[in-house]
Design an enzyme around this catalytic site. Structure first.
Site, mmCIF file in Angstrom:
data_model
loop_
_atom_site.group_PDB
_atom_site.id
_atom_site.type_symbol
_atom_site.label_atom_id
_atom_site.label_comp_id
_atom_site.label_asym_id
_atom_site.label_seq_id
_atom_site.Cartn_x
_atom_site.Cartn_y
_atom_site.Cartn_z
ATOM 1 N NE ARG A 116 -0.489 0.520 5.131
ATOM 2 C CZ ARG A 116 -1.111 0.629 5.879
ATOM 3 N NH1 ARG A 116 -2.570 0.668 6.176
ATOM 4 N NH2 ARG A 116 -0.360 0.822 7.327
ATOM 5 C CG ASN A 136 -5.470 5.059 6.383
ATOM 6 O OD1 ASN A 136 -6.409 5.209 7.296
ATOM 7 N ND2 ASN A 136 -4.747 4.074 6.406
ATOM 8 C CD GLU A 137 -2.051 4.155 9.641
ATOM 9 O OE1 GLU A 137 -2.250 3.945 10.904
ATOM 10 O OE2 GLU A 137 -1.480 3.460 9.032
ATOM 11 C CD GLU A 197 -6.343 2.896 11.444
ATOM 12 O OE1 GLU A 197 -5.315 2.020 11.850
ATOM 13 O OE2 GLU A 197 -6.522 3.511 10.370
ATOM 14 C CD1 TRP A 219 0.825 -3.820 12.644
ATOM 15 C CD2 TRP A 219 2.548 -3.191 13.695
ATOM 16 N NE1 TRP A 219 0.257 -2.647 13.346
ATOM 17 C CE2 TRP A 219 1.436 -2.254 14.090
ATOM 18 C CE3 TRP A 219 3.948 -2.795 14.265
ATOM 19 C CZ2 TRP A 219 1.435 -1.196 15.326
ATOM 20 C CZ3 TRP A 219 3.892 -1.653 15.398
ATOM 21 C CH2 TRP A 219 2.735 -1.206 15.580
ATOM 22 C CD GLU A 251 -3.602 -3.908 8.165
ATOM 23 O OE1 GLU A 251 -3.050 -3.337 8.995
ATOM 24 O OE2 GLU A 251 -4.343 -3.509 7.315
ATOM 25 C CE LYS A 252 -3.552 -14.926 6.397
ATOM 26 N NZ LYS A 252 -2.433 -14.081 5.820
ATOM 27 C CG HIS A 273 -4.559 -5.381 13.279
ATOM 28 N ND1 HIS A 273 -5.651 -5.014 13.983
ATOM 29 C CD2 HIS A 273 -3.479 -4.599 13.107
ATOM 30 C CE1 HIS A 273 -5.253 -3.909 14.490
ATOM 31 N NE2 HIS A 273 -3.794 -3.721 14.143
#
Length: 683
Positions: free
Chosen positions: A123, A161-162, A319, A327, A367-368, A370
């Site tokens: 990303r 985003n971020e 968030e 991570w 991110e599964k 997370h």
């Protein structure tokens, strides 16, 4: 402007006009089949969710090719959320460009310092200065704004985003061109740039603007001022991109607030968020705990800093995690009580919204693993029950919404440019950790039960009786003058090793260290004494205290200087380690070694006493309980946070108990990692 957001939340079909804290998560329905969406809304209502962020990584779903657009699925999601009484913080979906765009225009991909292309597959694979990327991204932003301008679910815009999480530093030709333009605006002439960069050294003098490059991979240490300016430029380039999206949104939806999620946490330092804060209508932040001995102190420190950046006004926690992230080297699950304590610590420091990444835990993708509000185990799980309990707690805390953080009497200056410059290469030590030094001072104050605000050097410093400026490395002449005025007028300044050393161009203040602060402190240092990793030196404080990382050979130059502690071992045994000089109605103190949180706990009582600052907590709970105060025109809200893993009783504090429990004698009882909130009349 966050009050505008909260008022928008009251416009849903539930018709509730009562002020409330926002509660929710990132919601990514595009990851799931259509039949899941109704269940999501039903469970959101069960959990107390009243806002979600939608569309963050949806570009490829919305625009599958340059001229092919599909908003139908997003229309349906927006309608479902509105029908469920849930507001939408709608993202502009520009965070991650789709494969068709990078295939057609590989020139938007970032380039590393060594010349490698950052390819798609993750990303944020886009250049902040790419005109091609900006053209396509702003077209998407315009389409989004035009389509949803009047949708009743929409309460705020979420830019990208971020920003800068993975693409803060780009060394491409686009970046080189934009860097030169930025430098022309800053220095006007090449002579001005050559002076600022000290290009007489190593034959670096520039005779044409086209010769200037970003600090790409070089044979040795790149020019230090070039490095510092590239950091400034990179933060500014993303800020300009933020403005570009914001301006499109404001032109089409002038009455809707615009935000973007900062990342004030851990080692995220490339974006100067203090400089960005005025560009958005309300400040938002993402925070994730890094396990360690100071993990919750760091959370409190970061939330405190967000409040400082926001000027003490309420802000939005966009968030954080319900449990483990994905991570870190080892991704620990949170213990019982951590989810609530972490969330309420943010509220205590000014957050009027508590949101998580994400609503439903992903079944696929990076991110599964997370955590999420709705975990893989489903609603019949401890995680979802804790999420629902937190929703009830936040409803109980509705009166806190809109209140501002009450100023403390101690301020800790956090300065992005000193952070950047103090940790560059070719310095006395590569072991210096700017943020850790600031955190140690904060942890020591927590141990002593003393509230402190994390502020920037641009804040109103006079509101603080004691002002701590750790490793304030970059000190322009104007700041040195302001700190001197602060002390002369009755303030008590404390600074540390490697402070006051350089000006805004990263040039040494000549005549001896600590340079710009030398006369104010009444000391002179000819040569630094950095220490090898693992070495210690004994400092004479209450009991034997060890210093690490750094020592200074201090010569006292003013008889008004008092030596608060000296070295008992090492090269500088017998010389001052900590000094304080009376200045006008105040004082200026210097700490020449890294004492760590424990050593600073031994030192701080002397510094606090001179500033007439004490704890507001009962003696027996200091160090065990953190106190944070919010207030409005009618009430003060005392948040009491248990820093320990054992039950802590608290007596001597009056007020109406909003959350928490009391025993039969009306004493507060803080469960392990628990939080209580008292309401008192404002005075």
């Amino acid at each position: 402007m966050i009050s505008t957001l909260l008022s928008q939340l009251h416009h849903g079909p539930d018709g509730d006009p009562t002020p409330r804290l926002a509660y929710g998560a990132d919601y990514n329905p595009e990851q799931w089949p259509r039949e899941v969406w109704e269940e999501d809304v039903r469970l959101m209502r069960e959990a107390g969710v009243n806002i979600v962020s939608v569309g963050i990584f949806s570009w490829a779903r919305i625009q599958s090719a340059e001229h092919e657009w599909d908003f139908s699925w997003l229309d349906e999601v927006m309608d479902l959320l509105y029908a469920g009484g849930i507001g939408v913080d709608l993202a502009t979906a520009t965070a991650s460009p789709p494969p068709w765009l990078t295939t057609a225009h590989p020139e938007i991909l970032p380039v590393t310092a060594s010349g490698e292309t950052v390819w798609p597959g993750a990303r944020q694979h886009w250049r902040p200065t790419s005109p091609v990327f900006r053209e396509h991204a702003l077209r998407l932003v315009r389409k989004m704004a035009e389509r949803y301008a009047n949708h009743p679910a929409l309460v705020a815009w979420h830019v990208s985003n971020e920003l800068g999480c993975h693409n803060i530093y780009d060394y491409s030709d686009d970046a080189a061109h934009a860097f030169r333009d930025w430098l022309r605006a800053r220095y006007t002439t090449l002579d001005g740039l050559n002076h600022a960069w000290g290009t007489a050294f190593w034959s670096q003098r520039y005779s044409g603007w086209e010769q200037i490059l970003p600090p790409r991979l070089a044979a040795s240490h790149p020019n230090p001022t070039q490095q510092l300016d590239f950091k400034r430029f990179s933060s500014d380039a993303l800020k300009e991109y933020l403005r570009a999206e914001r301006d499109v949104l404001r032109a089409i939806t002038p009455d809707l607030p615009v935000t973007t999620n900062f990342m004030v946490m851990g080692g995220t330092k490339g974006m100067n968020y203090a400089d960005w804060a005025d560009e958005i209508d309300f400040v938002s932040n993402d925070h994730y705990v890094t396990p360690g001995p100071q993990d919750r102190d760091e959370l409190s420190f970061s939330a405190n800093l967000v409040s400082g950046i926001s000027g003490g006004r309420p802000w939005f926690l966009m968030e954080h995690s319900t449990s483990a992230v994905n991570w870190q080297a080892v991704n620990l699950a949170k213990r019982p009580g951590d989810l609530a304590r972490d969330s309420l610590l943010h509220v205590a420091h000014g957050a009027d919204a508590v949101c998580f990444f994400q609503w439903r835990q992903s079944a696929a993708g990076a991110e599964k693993y997370h955590s999420a509000m709705l975990p893989h185990a489903g609603p019949d799980s401890d995680a979802f029950r804790a999420v629902t309990d937190l929703g009830r707690t936040l409803r109980t805390l509705a009166p806190v919404a809109g209140s501002e953080r009450e100023a403390a009497r101690v301020g800790i200056i956090f300065d992005w440019e000193s952070w950047w410059a103090s940790e560059q290469d070719s310095h006395p030590t590569s072991l210096l950790d700017y943020r850790k030094e600031a955190l140690d001072w904060y942890s020591a104050l927590l141990t002593l039960g003393v509230r402190a605000d994390i502020v920037t050097a641009q804040a109103d410093l006079d509101r603080y009786q004691l002002l701590i400026a750790p490793v304030l490395h970059v000190v322009p002449a104007a700041l040195a003058k302001e700190l001197t005025r602060y002390a002369e007028n009755g303030g008590h300044l404390v600074t540390t090793y490697f402070s006051g050393v350089v000006d805004e161009n990263d040039h040494i203040w000549l005549g001896g260290y600590p340079g710009a602060l030398r006369d104010l402190l009444g000391i002179r240092i000819e040569e630094f004494g950095p220490m090898l990793d693992g070495d210690t030196v004994e400092v004479a404080l209450d009991g034997a205290t060890s210093g690490t990382l750094w020592t200074d050979r201090i010569t006292v130059t003013d008889p008004a200087v008092e030596v608060l502690a000296d070295y008992r071992s090492g090269t500088y045994a017998g010389r001052p380690a900590v000094t304080r000089r009376a200045v006008g109605q105040g004082s200026a103190a210097y700490v020449s070694t890294r004492l760590g949180a424990e050593g600073l706990t031994a030192l701080l009582p002397k510094l606090l006493a001179s500033a007439d600052v004490g704890s507001e907590l009962p003696d027996d709970v200091r160090g065990h309980v953190e106190l944070i105060v919010r207030r409005d025109g009618h009430s003060r809200y005392l948040f009491l946070v248990n820093r320990t893993d054992r039950t802590v009783p608290v007596t001597g504090l009056a007020g109406d108990l909003l959350i928490g429990r009391a025993d039969d004698d009306d004493a507060l009882v803080l469960s392990p990692r628990g939080v209580a909130v008292l309401r008192q009349p404002a005075t």
